[in-house]
Write an enzyme that holds these catalytic residues in place. Structure first.
Site, short mmCIF file in Angstrom:
data_model
loop_
_atom_site.label_atom_id
_atom_site.label_comp_id
_atom_site.label_asym_id
_atom_site.label_seq_id
_atom_site.Cartn_x
_atom_site.Cartn_y
_atom_site.Cartn_z
N ASP A 1 0.98 -1.53 0.18
CA ASP A 1 0.18 0.12 0.12
C ASP A 1 0.88 1.07 -0.16
O ASP A 1 2.19 1.42 0.61
CB ASP A 1 -0.85 0.29 1.45
N ASP B 1 -13.75 -4.33 -1.89
CA ASP B 1 -13.72 -4.15 -0.98
C ASP B 1 -15.18 -3.86 0.20
O ASP B 1 -15.39 -3.07 -0.19
CB ASP B 1 -13.12 -2.87 0.06
#
Length: 174
Positions: free
Chosen positions: A9, A131
């Site tokens: 990330d 998500d």
């Protein structure tokens, strides 16, 4: 066969980890995304999952320079997600070196566009990023909750070539 795909990330071109998707609770790591990608490639990993968290939050790719560096230095396939909100941003990540695009917000907000991308690029290049928090799809870098259930969203796209889904349970860490 199970394929392990490590995730990196990125915020401000640095490796980070958010706690339960909260941008206010982030841990910044010393290693650069490029160094991490190269280390994974050196260990035999064939593909990595890079997430532009700045891009996801701002709805446009923000760390393309990092993507270009990873693509030029690490011999590895790159799944790229975050900020892919239009055809131009999709092309920009492919031009910067991504081999697959992970698309979430567009799939939830503009399913016809996502379907078109699946048909144009194929299900091997376009990956649904779904998500979820409590089984409901979240978008815009996990900042906005939709009313869309995960199984409902996947069902929409199976008929038009969906092959891969990356699903994160935001309420869990690890």
């Amino acid at each position: 066969m199970i394929e392990v795909i490590p995730a990196i990330d990125i915020i401000d071109a640095r490796c980070v980890r958010l706690t339960k998707g909260d941008y206010g609770q982030k841990k910044v790591y010393d290693s650069s995304p490029v160094d991490m990608a190269m280390a994974y490639a050196d260990c035999g990993v064939k593909r990595i999952h890079l997430v532009d968290l700045d891009g996801a939050k701002l709805s446009k790719p923000m760390n393309l320079k990092t993507l270009e560096e990873v693509a030029s230095k690490a011999d590895i396939e790159i799944e790229w997600g975050g900020g892919i909100n239009c055809a131009e941003s999709l092309e920009s990540i492919f031009n910067a070196g991504a081999t697959q695009a992970i698309v979430g917000s567009v799939a939830a907000m503009y399913p016809a566009d996502f379907s078109n991308w699946l048909q144009t690029y194929g299900g091997e290049k376009i990956i649904l990023g779904a998500d979820v928090r409590d089984g409901v799809v979240a978008i815009k870098g996990w900042q906005k909750q939709t009313s869309l259930r995960l199984n409902e969203q996947i069902g929409w796209f199976l008929e038009v070539g969906l092959k891969h889904v990356v699903c994160t349970d935001i309420s869990r860490d690890g």
